[in-house]
Scaffold this active site. Sequence first.
Site, PDB file in Angstrom:
ATOM      1  NE  ARG A   1     -36.874  95.320  35.243  1.00 18.54           N
ATOM      2  CZ  ARG A   1     -36.707  94.411  36.190  1.00 18.54           C
ATOM      3  NH1 ARG A   1     -37.243  94.589  37.369  1.00 18.54           N
ATOM      4  NH2 ARG A   1     -35.976  93.334  35.980  1.00 18.54           N
TER       5      ARG A   1
ATOM      6  CE  LYS B   1     -39.848  75.678  32.144  1.00 21.10           C
ATOM      7  NZ  LYS B   1     -39.207  74.477  32.497  1.00 21.10           N
TER       8      LYS B   1
ATOM      9  CG  HIS C   1     -39.771  74.390  25.269  1.00 21.23           C
ATOM     10  ND1 HIS C   1     -39.611  74.672  26.590  1.00 21.23           N
ATOM     11  CD2 HIS C   1     -38.758  73.575  24.935  1.00 21.23           C
ATOM     12  CE1 HIS C   1     -38.547  74.050  27.046  1.00 21.23           C
ATOM     13  NE2 HIS C   1     -38.000  73.374  26.065  1.00 21.23           N
TER      14      HIS C   1
ATOM     15  CE  LYS D   1     -37.628  70.123  23.274  1.00 21.90           C
ATOM     16  NZ  LYS D   1     -36.393  70.496  22.613  1.00 21.90           N
TER      17      LYS D   1
ATOM     18  CD  GLU E   1     -31.914  70.530  32.239  1.00 19.86           C
ATOM     19  OE1 GLU E   1     -32.002  71.574  31.587  1.00 19.86           O
ATOM     20  OE2 GLU E   1     -32.160  70.465  33.456  1.00 19.86           O
TER      21      GLU E   1
ATOM     22  CG  ASP F   1     -36.863  73.585  35.586  1.00 24.60           C
ATOM     23  OD1 ASP F   1     -37.440  74.581  35.115  1.00 24.60           O
ATOM     24  OD2 ASP F   1     -35.779  73.144  35.122  1.00 24.60           O
TER      25      ASP F   1
ATOM     26  CG  HIS G   1     -40.890  70.125  29.929  1.00 22.84           C
ATOM     27  ND1 HIS G   1     -41.623  71.119  29.341  1.00 22.84           N
ATOM     28  CD2 HIS G   1     -39.749  70.715  30.356  1.00 22.84           C
ATOM     29  CE1 HIS G   1     -40.956  72.257  29.434  1.00 22.84           C
ATOM     30  NE2 HIS G   1     -39.818  72.034  30.053  1.00 22.84           N
TER      31      HIS G   1
ATOM     32  CE  LYS H   1     -31.056  72.875  36.105  1.00 20.12           C
ATOM     33  NZ  LYS H   1     -30.976  73.042  34.653  1.00 20.12           N
TER      34      LYS H   1
HETATM   35  N1  LIG Z   1     -34.605  81.524  29.091  1.00 17.36           N
HETATM   36  C1  LIG Z   1     -35.160  80.365  28.846  1.00 17.36           C
HETATM   37  O1  LIG Z   1     -34.598  79.514  28.146  1.00 17.36           O
HETATM   38  C2  LIG Z   1     -36.545  80.053  29.375  1.00 17.36           C
HETATM   39  C3  LIG Z   1     -37.084  78.794  29.123  1.00 17.36           C
HETATM   40  C4  LIG Z   1     -38.372  78.510  29.557  1.00 17.36           C
HETATM   41  C5  LIG Z   1     -39.094  79.468  30.242  1.00 17.36           C
HETATM   42  N2  LIG Z   1     -38.542  80.675  30.508  1.00 17.36           N
HETATM   43  C6  LIG Z   1     -39.376  81.653  31.217  1.00 17.36           C
HETATM   44  O2  LIG Z   1     -39.505  82.827  30.424  1.00 17.36           O
HETATM   45  C7  LIG Z   1     -39.545  83.991  31.228  1.00 17.36           C
HETATM   46  C8  LIG Z   1     -38.416  84.921  30.808  1.00 17.36           C
HETATM   47  O3  LIG Z   1     -37.192  84.254  30.968  1.00 17.36           O
HETATM   48  P1  LIG Z   1     -35.793  84.909  30.568  1.00 17.36           P
HETATM   49  O4  LIG Z   1     -34.813  83.806  30.633  1.00 17.36           O
HETATM   50  O5  LIG Z   1     -35.925  85.685  29.304  1.00 17.36           O
HETATM   51  O6  LIG Z   1     -35.540  85.884  31.794  1.00 17.36           O
HETATM   52  P2  LIG Z   1     -34.556  87.138  31.846  1.00 17.36           P
HETATM   53  O7  LIG Z   1     -33.429  86.998  30.909  1.00 17.36           O
HETATM   54  O8  LIG Z   1     -34.288  87.371  33.280  1.00 17.36           O
HETATM   55  O9  LIG Z   1     -35.478  88.299  31.280  1.00 17.36           O
HETATM   56  C9  LIG Z   1     -36.590  88.777  31.997  1.00 17.36           C
HETATM   57  C10 LIG Z   1     -37.223  89.859  31.176  1.00 17.36           C
HETATM   58  O10 LIG Z   1     -38.318  90.394  31.910  1.00 17.36           O
HETATM   59  C11 LIG Z   1     -38.142  91.792  32.046  1.00 17.36           C
HETATM   60  N3  LIG Z   1     -38.676  92.196  33.334  1.00 17.36           N
HETATM   61  C12 LIG Z   1     -38.505  91.569  34.512  1.00 17.36           C
HETATM   62  N4  LIG Z   1     -39.171  92.228  35.474  1.00 17.36           N
HETATM   63  C13 LIG Z   1     -39.767  93.293  34.877  1.00 17.36           C
HETATM   64  C14 LIG Z   1     -40.589  94.347  35.333  1.00 17.36           C
HETATM   65  N5  LIG Z   1     -40.944  94.445  36.603  1.00 17.36           N
HETATM   66  N6  LIG Z   1     -40.998  95.266  34.443  1.00 17.36           N
HETATM   67  C15 LIG Z   1     -40.640  95.173  33.146  1.00 17.36           C
HETATM   68  N7  LIG Z   1     -39.874  94.188  32.652  1.00 17.36           N
HETATM   69  C16 LIG Z   1     -39.451  93.261  33.500  1.00 17.36           C
HETATM   70  C17 LIG Z   1     -36.653  92.015  31.962  1.00 17.36           C
HETATM   71  O11 LIG Z   1     -36.393  93.337  31.590  1.00 17.36           O
HETATM   72  P3  LIG Z   1     -34.959  94.055  31.897  1.00 17.36           P
HETATM   73  O12 LIG Z   1     -33.916  92.982  31.747  1.00 17.36           O
HETATM   74  O13 LIG Z   1     -34.878  95.084  30.845  1.00 17.36           O
HETATM   75  O14 LIG Z   1     -35.044  94.540  33.283  1.00 17.36           O
HETATM   76  C18 LIG Z   1     -36.298  91.029  30.866  1.00 17.36           C
HETATM   77  O15 LIG Z   1     -36.624  91.524  29.610  1.00 17.36           O
HETATM   78  C19 LIG Z   1     -39.429  83.489  32.669  1.00 17.36           C
HETATM   79  O16 LIG Z   1     -40.717  83.325  33.189  1.00 17.36           O
HETATM   80  C20 LIG Z   1     -38.767  82.127  32.531  1.00 17.36           C
HETATM   81  O17 LIG Z   1     -39.114  81.260  33.584  1.00 17.36           O
HETATM   82  C21 LIG Z   1     -37.285  80.996  30.078  1.00 17.36           C
END
Ligand SMILES: NC(=O)c1ccc[n+]([C@@H]2O[C@H](COP(=O)([O-])OP(=O)(O)OC[C@H]3O[C@@H](n4cnc5c(N)ncnc54)[C@H](OP(=O)(O)O)[C@@H]3O)[C@@H](O)[C@H]2O)c1
Length: 511
Positions: free
Chosen positions: A62, A169, A199, A203, A237, A256, A261, A361
């Site tokens: 966004r 996930k 993921h 591993k 963790e 989670d 996993h 955690k």
């Molecule tokens: N981070 C990790 O290590 C991790 C690990 C495993 C799984 N995940 C999963 O991966 C996914 C992303 O995680 P993240 O950590 O990257 O989250 P994040 O940092 O909150 O990023 C979310 C992303 O989605 C975009 N977004 C959210 N709502 C939107 C909408 N309505 N329209 C368009 N774009 C939208 C955001 O865009 P803007 O910020 O530009 O608004 C941002 O790019 C989640 O489902 C999470 O559960 C993450």
Amino acid sequence: MPATPRIDITPAQEALAPVEPCTLIIFGGSGDLARRRLIPALYNLMLDGLLPANFAVLGLGRKSMTNEDFRATLREGVLTHSRQPLKEDRWSVFTERLFYLAGGNEDRQTYAALKARVEDIERQFGLPGNRIFYLSIPPSSFTAVCEGLEHSELAVRRARPYARIIVEKPVGRDLASAQQINAVTGRVFDESQIFRIDHYLGKETVQNLMVVRFANSIFEPIWNHKYIDHVQITVSEAEGVGTRATYYEEAGALRDMVQNHMLQLLCLVAMEPPYSLDPDVVRNAKMEVLRCLRPITGKDVEMFSVRAQYAAGVVGENPVPGYRREVGVKPDSTTETYVALKCFVENWRWSGVPFYLRTGKALPQRASEVAVQFKDIPQILFNAMPQHPQPANVLALRIQPEEGLSLRIVSRVPGTREQTHPVEMAFKYAEVFGRPSPEAYERLLLDVMAGDASRFMRRDAVEASWAWITKILEAWQQQGTRWLPEYPAGACGPVEADRLIQQDGRTWRPL
Ligand SMILES: NC(=O)c1ccc[n+]([C@@H]2O[C@H](COP(=O)([O-])OP(=O)(O)OC[C@H]3O[C@@H](n4cnc5c(N)ncnc54)[C@H](OP(=O)(O)O)[C@@H]3O)[C@@H](O)[C@H]2O)c1
């Protein structure tokens, strides 16, 4: 006996199937996962010569950003999180293939703009139209994106050029929501086009579980209830909830970590030998394990599960506030930050063998392992004195932080006295193979490009594991608990979890 000599693997030896040029479209391109994991993984694949020479990445989000802003953010992500250091000459080639588009997932115009932009990029680089859509966004947006892709005809059911979708996930938060997500992705894409990521399955040690079991003759004959006393699966963790309270409050440790996993690890330990490495044959074998898991329902939940929250304490040298005092956490939250389970796989092979699972955690350190403990030896000879029992053999596969494997055996202490001591035969991947293992996301992204779904969750497995987990969630809800047991941050877990295993005459492995 000489130690295993170091074996240097060159990246070229690793390439399995050739991968075709493609465009990766990341929904959530401006997010944390893309910056910390996905782009560093692609960059490392490029350094290792595994990425197709012709590729492009289009990130969506966004936030309003230019391509240059996007590239600068990702550069910082690579500097901080890449397995291999940033090399300016290689980065400058890589970065020219990274693009950004701003738009809301719910907005139909986003998809018209996306289609035009993808076609533009494909024309610019002569890309053949293979497209991978990565849902790195909150699950609440999955439906909107699938419908947007369907409506704009970006989602096509054809083999060439291919369209594939990666689903991050969590796939849902219970059985009903997982079924709903699967229904919409399944309506728009064929199951063969859908790659549900876990993921952990990328591993190295997790992949090695099958190799240890089925590429060595010594383990499989004793891999059953006659020789194995119990199995412990631990995902610990050191971090508290950090900045992810919004997500975690809705999830908790069971959703989670266990649903995905840990149940996948359990499947790899417990499954019957598949007759081939074909993705569906392997996934059928894992599915059978999920079908055999004894449900934990009603009052059984008190005997077979423990949940708890961390209280204030110290992890390493860092003070940690209690979970209920973390920013974004409700002061009366009953979200569990720790869970321990005792499970049974009810089939011939595993009859009566408990599988103890624990995750939490704010534990003393980050460590994940699968430990298979064999039965005690008879109480004769070296094991004759009940006050000094010989420790049992344990085969431990360490998943993190240092991937490797160890086997605990009892050895004689040199000297004139008849004394024994447990020793470990161990190997670490980084030592034997000369370099750290690739990150899980490198392996998994390459798999998607190659169309290999072995290491991804199939729809029936996701739903079967949610069905099992949902029963525990419902039983917890029926308990109506207002306060969970606590453990101080930095401790190994609550005393209730110690009791869960000690009442069977066993103990948790040290963390
Ligand atoms: N981070 C990790 O290590 C991790 C690990 C495993 C799984 N995940 C999963 O991966 C996914 C992303 O995680 P993240 O950590 O990257 O989250 P994040 O940092 O909150 O990023 C979310 C992303 O989605 C975009 N977004 C959210 N709502 C939107 C909408 N309505 N329209 C368009 N774009 C939208 C955001 O865009 P803007 O910020 O530009 O608004 C941002 O790019 C989640 O489902 C999470 O559960 C993450």
